[in-house]
Design a protein around this motif. Structure first.
Motif, PDB file in Angstrom:
ATOM      1  N   GLU A 188      30.867  38.153  46.312  1.00 29.42           N
ATOM      2  CA  GLU A 188      31.321  36.694  46.602  1.00 29.42           C
ATOM      3  C   GLU A 188      32.451  36.184  45.526  1.00 29.42           C
ATOM      4  O   GLU A 188      33.523  35.715  45.994  1.00 29.42           O
ATOM      5  N   ASP A 189      31.881  36.750  44.096  1.00 29.02           N
ATOM      6  CA  ASP A 189      32.780  35.902  43.045  1.00 29.02           C
ATOM      7  C   ASP A 189      34.024  36.787  43.006  1.00 29.02           C
ATOM      8  O   ASP A 189      35.103  36.475  42.377  1.00 29.02           O
ATOM      9  N   PHE A 190      34.212  37.917  43.408  1.00 28.88           N
ATOM     10  CA  PHE A 190      35.272  38.976  43.423  1.00 28.88           C
ATOM     11  C   PHE A 190      36.087  38.909  44.698  1.00 28.88           C
ATOM     12  O   PHE A 190      37.485  38.983  44.371  1.00 28.88           O
ATOM     13  N   PHE A 191      35.503  38.934  45.642  1.00 24.66           N
ATOM     14  CA  PHE A 191      36.455  39.005  46.953  1.00 24.66           C
ATOM     15  C   PHE A 191      36.394  37.847  47.747  1.00 24.66           C
ATOM     16  O   PHE A 191      35.059  37.607  48.088  1.00 24.66           O
ATOM     17  N   TYR A 192      37.498  37.211  47.889  1.00 24.50           N
ATOM     18  CA  TYR A 192      37.274  36.057  48.891  1.00 24.50           C
ATOM     19  C   TYR A 192      38.758  35.914  49.547  1.00 24.50           C
ATOM     20  O   TYR A 192      39.819  36.289  49.308  1.00 24.50           O
ATOM     21  N   ALA A 193      38.444  35.107  50.569  1.00 18.78           N
ATOM     22  CA  ALA A 193      39.631  34.870  51.628  1.00 18.78           C
ATOM     23  C   ALA A 193      39.578  33.376  51.978  1.00 18.78           C
ATOM     24  O   ALA A 193      38.406  32.845  52.382  1.00 18.78           O
ATOM     25  N   ARG A 219      37.331  43.341  32.271  1.00 20.82           N
ATOM     26  CA  ARG A 219      38.312  44.387  32.436  1.00 20.82           C
ATOM     27  C   ARG A 219      38.321  45.001  33.622  1.00 20.82           C
ATOM     28  O   ARG A 219      38.618  46.254  33.838  1.00 20.82           O
ATOM     29  N   GLN A 220      38.552  44.029  34.442  1.00 15.79           N
ATOM     30  CA  GLN A 220      39.034  44.534  35.955  1.00 15.79           C
ATOM     31  C   GLN A 220      40.423  44.105  36.356  1.00 15.79           C
ATOM     32  O   GLN A 220      40.757  42.891  35.951  1.00 15.79           O
ATOM     33  N   ARG A 221      41.145  45.053  37.104  1.00 15.05           N
ATOM     34  CA  ARG A 221      42.435  44.611  37.689  1.00 15.05           C
ATOM     35  C   ARG A 221      42.001  43.914  38.859  1.00 15.05           C
ATOM     36  O   ARG A 221      41.193  44.307  39.751  1.00 15.05           O
ATOM     37  N   SER A 222      42.948  43.058  39.458  1.00 16.65           N
ATOM     38  CA  SER A 222      42.837  42.377  40.861  1.00 16.65           C
ATOM     39  C   SER A 222      44.098  42.395  41.282  1.00 16.65           C
ATOM     40  O   SER A 222      45.206  42.151  40.830  1.00 16.65           O
ATOM     41  N   LEU A 223      44.171  42.164  42.665  1.00 15.64           N
ATOM     42  CA  LEU A 223      45.315  41.652  43.426  1.00 15.64           C
ATOM     43  C   LEU A 223      45.130  40.400  44.281  1.00 15.64           C
ATOM     44  O   LEU A 223      44.211  40.239  44.863  1.00 15.64           O
ATOM     45  N   LYS A 238      49.655  40.422  40.578  1.00 18.21           N
ATOM     46  CA  LYS A 238      48.764  41.493  39.841  1.00 18.21           C
ATOM     47  C   LYS A 238      47.878  40.642  38.828  1.00 18.21           C
ATOM     48  O   LYS A 238      48.379  39.847  38.254  1.00 18.21           O
ATOM     49  N   GLN A 239      46.605  40.612  38.784  1.00 18.12           N
ATOM     50  CA  GLN A 239      45.744  39.949  37.891  1.00 18.12           C
ATOM     51  C   GLN A 239      45.117  40.906  36.993  1.00 18.12           C
ATOM     52  O   GLN A 239      44.497  42.324  37.336  1.00 18.12           O
TER      53      GLN A 239
END
Length: 200
Positions: free
Chosen positions: A193-198, A129-133, A122-123
């Motif tokens: 692109e800056d937030f969601f990457y694989a 102020r956003q949460r991410s996994l 968890k990040q």
């Protein structure tokens, strides 16, 4: 009718007089019925049906007829011909709209070797102020030339747990491993692109 009046109307002596218009019509219809039955086989007509009262029904037009001659006259009539044309047009449109049958893709059967190793972090970004996994899934024995796949699945698509609209599922799949899924909050996923990457 006297003998003289019958002669005046064109009847032969002793013939019993001239047939009335009604009698002529009955005779004409009977002759036409016999002629039509010789040329047309009613058993092959898909719309011909006898009901329990002995009447004849036209299944296309939903009409009732007392005898075969009446039914045959109906089949040559405007209403029946229009209904035949409508049905042919509808069937042609349905045939065009129907998609071509797709070739069945043969399902590849591989022996599953178990679940892959994984780590979920968890990040929280202080600036936005956003949460991410962060999902780290290990596939050391993946098939050569293939890449793992992932997709988001609604709670209503899965059949294992009772559906809860507060959650969604993130699924990962790669042969020959089993498919794994993670239950995550049903928040909007930012796919920029800056937030969601694989990275594989």
């Amino acid at each position: 009718m006297s003998f003289l009046s019958a002669r005046e109307h064109g009847a032969k002596p002793g013939s019993g007089g001239v047939a009335s218009a009604q009698q002529e019509g009955v005779d004409r219809r009977e002759r036409l019925r016999r002629l039509a039955l010789e040329t047309i086989d009613l058993a092959k007509d898909p719309y011909y049906m006898r009901n329990h009262l002995g009447q004849i029904e036209c299944r296309l037009c939903l009409t009732l007829h007392n005898n075969e001659g009446n039914y045959l006259a109906h089949t040559q009539g405007k209403r029946h011909q229009q209904n035949l044309a409508k049905r042919a047009a509808r069937e042609a449109a349905e045939k065009q709209a129907a998609p071509a049958p797709q070739r069945r893709v043969q399902i590849k059967k591989t022996v599953k070797i178990g679940r892959p190793g994984y780590r979920v972090t968890k990040q929280y970004d202080i600036e936005t102020r956003q949460r991410s996994l962060l999902f780290q899934v290990e596939y050391p024995e993946i098939e050569e030339g293939s890449r793992p796949r992932h997709r988001f699945m609604s709670a209503y698509e899965q059949k294992i747990e009772t559906a809860d609209k507060s959650y969604q599922y993130l699924m990962f799949a790669a042969e020959p491993y089993e498919v794994i899924g993670f239950k995550v909050p049903n928040a909007e996923v930012v796919k920029q692109e800056d937030f969601f990457y694989a990275h594989w």
